[in-house]
Design a protein around this motif. Structure first.
Motif, PDB file in Angstrom:
ATOM      1  N   SER A  43       0.826  -1.212   0.000  1.00 25.13           N
ATOM      2  CA  SER A  43       0.000   0.000   0.000  1.00 25.13           C
ATOM      3  C   SER A  43       0.860   1.262   0.000  1.00 25.13           C
ATOM      4  O   SER A  43       0.406   2.328  -0.423  1.00 25.13           O
ATOM      5  CB  SER A  43      -0.916   0.003   1.233  1.00 25.13           C
ATOM      6  OG  SER A  43      -0.182   0.225   2.419  1.00 25.13           O
ATOM      7  N   LEU A  44       2.112   1.142   0.467  1.00 25.12           N
ATOM      8  CA  LEU A  44       3.012   2.292   0.500  1.00 25.12           C
ATOM      9  C   LEU A  44       3.861   2.421  -0.755  1.00 25.12           C
ATOM     10  O   LEU A  44       4.611   3.383  -0.900  1.00 25.12           O
ATOM     11  CB  LEU A  44       3.954   2.175   1.708  1.00 25.12           C
ATOM     12  CG  LEU A  44       3.333   2.299   3.099  1.00 25.12           C
ATOM     13  CD1 LEU A  44       4.391   2.019   4.160  1.00 25.12           C
ATOM     14  CD2 LEU A  44       2.724   3.666   3.308  1.00 25.12           C
ATOM     15  N   ALA A  45       3.756   1.454  -1.676  1.00 24.88           N
ATOM     16  CA  ALA A  45       4.620   1.442  -2.861  1.00 24.88           C
ATOM     17  C   ALA A  45       4.593   2.743  -3.654  1.00 24.88           C
ATOM     18  O   ALA A  45       5.617   3.161  -4.188  1.00 24.88           O
ATOM     19  CB  ALA A  45       4.265   0.263  -3.763  1.00 24.88           C
ATOM     20  N   PRO A  46       3.441   3.433  -3.778  1.00 20.34           N
ATOM     21  CA  PRO A  46       3.448   4.695  -4.535  1.00 20.34           C
ATOM     22  C   PRO A  46       4.101   5.862  -3.787  1.00 20.34           C
ATOM     23  O   PRO A  46       4.197   6.961  -4.334  1.00 20.34           O
ATOM     24  CB  PRO A  46       1.948   4.983  -4.753  1.00 20.34           C
ATOM     25  CG  PRO A  46       1.238   3.705  -4.476  1.00 20.34           C
ATOM     26  CD  PRO A  46       2.060   3.015  -3.438  1.00 20.34           C
ATOM     27  N   LEU A  47       4.565   5.654  -2.536  1.00 17.93           N
ATOM     28  CA  LEU A  47       5.079   6.746  -1.721  1.00 17.93           C
ATOM     29  C   LEU A  47       6.200   7.535  -2.389  1.00 17.93           C
ATOM     30  O   LEU A  47       6.161   8.768  -2.392  1.00 17.93           O
ATOM     31  CB  LEU A  47       5.552   6.195  -0.367  1.00 17.93           C
ATOM     32  CG  LEU A  47       6.147   7.206   0.618  1.00 17.93           C
ATOM     33  CD1 LEU A  47       5.115   8.241   1.011  1.00 17.93           C
ATOM     34  CD2 LEU A  47       6.675   6.485   1.851  1.00 17.93           C
ATOM     35  N   PRO A  48       7.231   6.889  -2.985  1.00 16.95           N
ATOM     36  CA  PRO A  48       8.300   7.682  -3.599  1.00 16.95           C
ATOM     37  C   PRO A  48       7.785   8.618  -4.687  1.00 16.95           C
ATOM     38  O   PRO A  48       8.207   9.766  -4.787  1.00 16.95           O
ATOM     39  CB  PRO A  48       9.246   6.615  -4.174  1.00 16.95           C
ATOM     40  CG  PRO A  48       9.003   5.417  -3.326  1.00 16.95           C
ATOM     41  CD  PRO A  48       7.534   5.446  -3.008  1.00 16.95           C
ATOM     42  N   GLY A  49       6.855   8.127  -5.496  1.00 14.32           N
ATOM     43  CA  GLY A  49       6.312   8.970  -6.551  1.00 14.32           C
ATOM     44  C   GLY A  49       5.495  10.121  -6.017  1.00 14.32           C
ATOM     45  O   GLY A  49       5.567  11.246  -6.518  1.00 14.32           O
ATOM     46  N   LEU A  50       4.699   9.859  -4.971  1.00 10.98           N
ATOM     47  CA  LEU A  50       3.879  10.923  -4.381  1.00 10.98           C
ATOM     48  C   LEU A  50       4.762  12.007  -3.762  1.00 10.98           C
ATOM     49  O   LEU A  50       4.495  13.199  -3.916  1.00 10.98           O
ATOM     50  CB  LEU A  50       2.952  10.328  -3.314  1.00 10.98           C
ATOM     51  CG  LEU A  50       1.851   9.397  -3.834  1.00 10.98           C
ATOM     52  CD1 LEU A  50       1.095   8.780  -2.667  1.00 10.98           C
ATOM     53  CD2 LEU A  50       0.882  10.147  -4.741  1.00 10.98           C
ATOM     54  N   PHE A 163       9.170   5.268 -14.259  1.00 12.38           N
ATOM     55  CA  PHE A 163       7.858   4.631 -14.311  1.00 12.38           C
ATOM     56  C   PHE A 163       8.035   3.134 -14.567  1.00 12.38           C
ATOM     57  O   PHE A 163       8.857   2.724 -15.385  1.00 12.38           O
ATOM     58  CB  PHE A 163       7.014   5.217 -15.448  1.00 12.38           C
ATOM     59  CG  PHE A 163       6.625   6.657 -15.258  1.00 12.38           C
ATOM     60  CD1 PHE A 163       5.382   6.995 -14.758  1.00 12.38           C
ATOM     61  CD2 PHE A 163       7.505   7.676 -15.583  1.00 12.38           C
ATOM     62  CE1 PHE A 163       5.024   8.322 -14.588  1.00 12.38           C
ATOM     63  CE2 PHE A 163       7.160   9.005 -15.415  1.00 12.38           C
ATOM     64  CZ  PHE A 163       5.913   9.330 -14.917  1.00 12.38           C
ATOM     65  N   ALA A 164       7.230   2.331 -13.884  1.00 16.63           N
ATOM     66  CA  ALA A 164       7.172   0.890 -14.144  1.00 16.63           C
ATOM     67  C   ALA A 164       5.870   0.583 -14.868  1.00 16.63           C
ATOM     68  O   ALA A 164       4.804   1.058 -14.463  1.00 16.63           O
ATOM     69  CB  ALA A 164       7.246   0.105 -12.836  1.00 16.63           C
ATOM     70  N   GLU A 172       3.008   2.708 -12.926  1.00 12.79           N
ATOM     71  CA  GLU A 172       3.181   3.323 -11.612  1.00 12.79           C
ATOM     72  C   GLU A 172       4.459   4.147 -11.597  1.00 12.79           C
ATOM     73  O   GLU A 172       5.462   3.771 -12.218  1.00 12.79           O
ATOM     74  CB  GLU A 172       3.304   2.252 -10.508  1.00 12.79           C
ATOM     75  CG  GLU A 172       2.035   1.483 -10.234  1.00 12.79           C
ATOM     76  CD  GLU A 172       2.205   0.507  -9.078  1.00 12.79           C
ATOM     77  OE1 GLU A 172       3.293   0.508  -8.454  1.00 12.79           O
ATOM     78  OE2 GLU A 172       1.263  -0.253  -8.800  1.00 12.79           O
ATOM     79  N   VAL A 173       4.428   5.278 -10.886  1.00  8.21           N
ATOM     80  CA  VAL A 173       5.646   6.041 -10.621  1.00  8.21           C
ATOM     81  C   VAL A 173       6.420   5.302  -9.532  1.00  8.21           C
ATOM     82  O   VAL A 173       5.883   5.034  -8.465  1.00  8.21           O
ATOM     83  CB  VAL A 173       5.332   7.474 -10.174  1.00  8.21           C
ATOM     84  CG1 VAL A 173       6.609   8.233  -9.837  1.00  8.21           C
ATOM     85  CG2 VAL A 173       4.552   8.219 -11.250  1.00  8.21           C
TER      86      VAL A 173
END
Length: 216
Positions: A43-50, A163-164, A172-173
């Motif tokens: 659930s935290l995986a998008p954190l770096p992009g955000l 981006f992946a 995803e970023v």
């Protein structure tokens, strides 16, 4: 995992690549046996992009400044505690290794140190007309994929993003970073996309200009 599990506090730093190698190994071992932490990490995986999309003004808005001496005091306390922990662990490791070597020597066995091979690095393909180059390492995790990119020759830009993209087109970023005057960058990121489902990792400027890609 309980709400005050200390390992839970490491997940954000794990995603942002700010843990020491030994600490990353400890988190990886914990994730292998803890379904709750794996779910939370996904659930935290998008954190770096955000965080990469957060502007300085947005970050300062509503910010309550801590006491001026809070950071120095905290760093001193944490540093002292970590040094104590490392000294204790190092002593036990040295004693254990010495005992093992002595026991094997008594049996007439010669100990030859071996290094475990690391994950393979794959060269990245630069877009035509872009003089950049790089390589990437992708590692499968129970929660998705961890990646590390080593880049050089990046053209000037306000910021960059990685981006992946999955085989089904989902994107995803996975990392964001600021200007690199030297053109070089070493980036760590993460995505909830499973390693087997990844089709490509692409590096772009913040305005969407593609620079290079890593085939998966």
């Amino acid at each position: 995992m309980t709400g005050d599990d200390p390992m839970r506090l490491e997940l954000g730093a794990y995603l942002l690549g700010s843990l020491a190698p030994a600490e990353r190994v400890a988190v990886d071992s914990h994730l292998a046996t803890c379904a709750d932490c794996r779910a939370e990490l996904a659930s935290l995986a998008p954190l770096p992009g955000l965080l990469g999309r957060l502007t300085p003004d947005e970050a300062r808005e509503g910010l309550v400044l801590p006491p001026a001496d809070l950071l120095p005091r905290t760093l001193v306390a944490v540093g002292a505690e970590r040094r104590r922990e490392r000294r204790t662990v190092q002593r036990w490791r040295l004693l254990t290794a010495a005992a093992a070597v002595a026991a094997l020597a008594g049996l007439g066995i010669t100990v030859v140190p071996m290094l475990a091979p690391g994950p393979a690095s794959t060269p990245m393909a630069a877009v035509a007309g872009v003089g950049a180059s790089g390589s990437g390492v992708l590692e499968a995790r129970a929660w998705g994929t961890a990646l590390q990119l080593t880049l050089s020759g990046l053209p000037p830009a306000g910021s960059y993003q990685a981006f992946a993209t999955a085989h089904d087109g989902h994107t995803e970023v996975v990392a964001s970073w600021g200007p690199t005057p030297s053109g070089r960058a070493s980036i760590q990121g993460a995505t909830a996309i499973q390693r087997a489902d990844l089709a490509e990792v692409q590096v772009r400027t913040v305005d969407g200009r593609p620079l290079m890609s890593l085939p998966c």
